[in-house]
Design an enzyme around this catalytic site. Structure first.
Site, PDB file in Angstrom:
ATOM      1  N   ASP A  97       5.644 -27.596  48.950  1.00  0.00           N
ATOM      2  CA  ASP A  97       6.165 -27.412  50.305  1.00  0.00           C
ATOM      3  C   ASP A  97       6.327 -25.954  50.732  1.00  0.00           C
ATOM      4  O   ASP A  97       7.311 -25.577  51.383  1.00  0.00           O
ATOM      5  CB  ASP A  97       7.460 -28.216  50.498  1.00  0.00           C
ATOM      6  CG  ASP A  97       7.154 -29.717  50.618  1.00  0.00           C
ATOM      7  OD1 ASP A  97       5.972 -30.099  50.467  1.00  0.00           O
ATOM      8  OD2 ASP A  97       8.072 -30.508  50.863  1.00  0.00           O
ATOM      9  N   ASP A 128       0.770 -30.145  47.224  1.00  0.00           N
ATOM     10  CA  ASP A 128       0.435 -30.510  48.611  1.00  0.00           C
ATOM     11  C   ASP A 128      -1.067 -30.429  48.848  1.00  0.00           C
ATOM     12  O   ASP A 128      -1.606 -31.155  49.679  1.00  0.00           O
ATOM     13  CB  ASP A 128       1.163 -29.581  49.591  1.00  0.00           C
ATOM     14  CG  ASP A 128       2.650 -29.643  49.350  1.00  0.00           C
ATOM     15  OD1 ASP A 128       3.218 -30.729  49.481  1.00  0.00           O
ATOM     16  OD2 ASP A 128       3.230 -28.606  48.973  1.00  0.00           O
TER      17      ASP A 128
END
Ligand code: NAD
Length: 559
Positions: free
Chosen positions: A250, A273
């Site tokens: 993140d 991610d």
């Protein structure tokens, strides 16, 4: 699986507590009402607990009764974090035995709400905070962590929490939650996991004005100052915990891609991610092809959102197509992107490096609907963080030129999904093959029940981490993620596909993580990236390393 080991006396987080109440206040050793009479005598616990000795099964039933009686998911999150703070063994027993109930609470979507409220629901610090004010002292401060036996770090700087944006130090819920999944899904020992938040400030004005904000009240540091802080952290973490796996989580996309490129050949690291999402979505796509009976090379995939998730998925698709014999440029042409400025096409202004290879010769399209109409994609993948962007006309158009349109609405949390499962199935008369980032309940259309897939990264990263830890891998490679994706897709059963699922049931996650760990370990040994020698029985060895939440017998330890 390992039987619980009783740690030795000495320094470190797993050192035995002193007598009495210290046992109850240490979450690693606490058994609460399950301490036996013999243990109560040996450890000085008589009188500190009610007389009835409970079994772990009774404790689990009590926790679940409380869990079900709560009026909101945030309350359930608070309950489970409190349990984790009190009694880690019981926490993992409950989570592992009730994964389908627990994952949406300890991870997305509820963790998103928890992060938004983090300072407001704050009870007890968990994880490790390093702030940019600690520059020059990071190595020294990191020594305050009570154990050196750290195998996995999940680190965030809180800039892009799920699809919720910059939550600064409130983002700590993410590394804490992800590491709980490492243990719950793949059996990495909880004391070997270290959640880290790098507080470099926040540009979120609401948080800066919030009296209960727990982070630095300053704008984010950027540029050289930011890079130097990250470098100091990476060097200190690798020095203090040699060989540690560091998962980036993140970060805003302007840093995520750069940091991955910079560190992937210097440390044992990956970005979930980008690479984890790439793998879980690739597995979903491969499963969807089992249902449609079509070939990967015949697909035209249109992405909404050209950030970490979208590009990560496309990169994996390209790698897979190249492995099947397509030239890289041809493979790239199977992937198209719409971002906030419309269709990504050759010649468009200011395309970032990662979009350039997916910018094809084509007339501009201002929006997703016109791109869908002209490109006629076979698969539509949402990774934009923008809710309701897969409109009825778009999904119906997909159903117009595909017998089984593949629609993946991956944005998290649920409130950000590009469309809901209900919408996808109803607008396509039940023909859609649907997956989402956050869970949706099954949907019945014309008497047939469809089970939406959840493209949860928890299918991938815990198994990859277990394979890396068990082999002492020096690096994490893209090929490991492709192998993980293929392994995941291979584990789906015919009856699961028949329900429209593109992922195995979450209740099979231990089997999935173990199989992925074995596949990753094979790759580590094949590439000679291991620092541990290969055991004769690789699968058996990996299984033996998986943590099992059971209470040891402490009655003899102080004798
Ligand atoms: P990111 O910030 O890197 O990328 C977002 C992208 O969306 C950018 O390219 C941006 O230009 C584009 N975008 C923004 N507004 C748009 C609009 N109106 N129309 C079209 N494009 C638009 O974020 P990310 O890491 O790629 O994550 C995106 C979403 O995917 C998040 O909601 C995240 O939670 C979700 N995600 C899901 C999974 C999963 O399902 N397993 C994994 C990772 C991320």
């Amino acid at each position: 699986m390992t039987t619980p080991k009783i740690p030795k006396r000495g320094r470190g987080r797993r050192a035995l507590p002193a007598r009495g109440v210290d046992w109850l206040h240490n979450p690693v050793f606490n058994k609460g009402t399950a301490f036996t009479d013999a243990e109560r005598d040996a450890l000085g616990l008589r009188g500190l607990l009610p007389p009835h000795v409970q079994t772990m099964a009774e404790q689990v039933r009590r926790v679940m009764a409380n869990f079900r009686s709560k009026s909101s998911d945030l309350e359930r999150y608070i309950q489970m974090v409190a349990l984790q703070d009190r009694n880690e063994t019981l926490f993992y027993r409950v989570v592992m035995d009730h994964l389908e109930d627990m994952l949406p609470i300890i991870y997305t979507p509820t963790v998103g709400k928890a992060c938004q409220e983090y300072g407001h629901i704050f009870r007890r610090a968990r994880g490790f905070y390093l702030s940019s004010h600690d520059r020059g002292l990071v190595g020294k401060i990191l020594r305050n962590w009570p154990t050196r036996d750290v195998k996995v770090i999940v680190v965030t700087d809180g800039e892009r929490i799920l699809g919720l944006g910059d939550l600064g130090a409130f983002g700590m819920g993410i590394p804490v939650g992800k590491l709980s999944l490492y243990t719950a899904c793949a059996g990495i020992h909880p004391t070997q996991c270290l959640p880290v938040t790098l507080d470099v400030g926040t540009d979120n004005e609401t948080l800066l004005a919030d009296p209960l904000y727990i982070g630095l009240r300053q704008k984010r540091i950027r540029g050289d100052e930011y890079d130097a802080f990250i470098e100091e952290f990476m060097a200190a973490a690798q020095k203090l915990f040699p060989g540690v796996l560091i998962q980036f989580e993140d970060f805003g996309n302007r840093n995520a891609f750069r940091l991955l490129e910079h560190y992937r050949d210097r440390a044992c690291t990956f970005n979930d991610d980008i690479q984890g999402t790439g793998a879980v979505a690739l597995a979903g796509i491969l499963s969807a092809l089992h249902i449609t009976g079509k070939k990967l090379a015949d697909q035209r995939v249109l992405f909404l959102g050209a950030g970490e998730a979208g590009i990560g998925i496309a990169e994996n698709l390209v790698a897979c197509l190249v492995a099947e014999g397509l030239a890289p440029a041809e493979a790239c042409r199977r992937c198209w992107f719409v971002d906030s400025k419309g269709l990504v096409v050759k010649g468009r202004d200011a395309l970032t490096e990662h979009k350039v290879r997916f910018a094809h010769e084509h007339a501009p399209c201002a929006d997703l609907f016109s791109a869908v109409q002209t490109l006629k994609p076979t698969m539509l993948v949402g990774a934009s963080g923008q809710p309701k962007t897969f409109t009825e006309e778009i999904v119906r158009a997909m159903a117009g030129f595909n017998e089984r349109p593949v629609v993946f609405a991956l944005s998290n949390p649920t409130s950000k999904a590009e469309c809901t499962a209900e919408e996808a199935y109803h607008w396509t008369d039940g023909r859609a093959i649907f997956a989402s980032g956050s869970p949706f309940a099954p949907v019945t259309v014309a008497g047939k029940t469809h089970v939406p897939g959840q493209g949860n990264n928890a299918y991938i990263f815990p198994g990859v981490g277990l394979g890396v830890v068990c082999t002492g891998a020096r690096r994490v490679t893209d090929t490991m993620f492709i192998k993980a994706a293929r392994t995941l897709a291979s584990l789906i059963r015919e009856h699961e596909l028949a329900e429209g699922r593109v992922y195995p049931s979450l209740n099979r996650i231990h089997e999935v993580s173990h199989a992925i760990a074995v596949a990753v370990a094979e790759e580590v040994f094949a590439r000679q990236l291991n620092t541990r020698s290969r055991p004769d029985d690789l699968a058996g060895f990996i299984r033996s390393q998986m943590f099992k939440p059971e209470y040891p017998d402490y009655s003899k330890v102080l004798a």
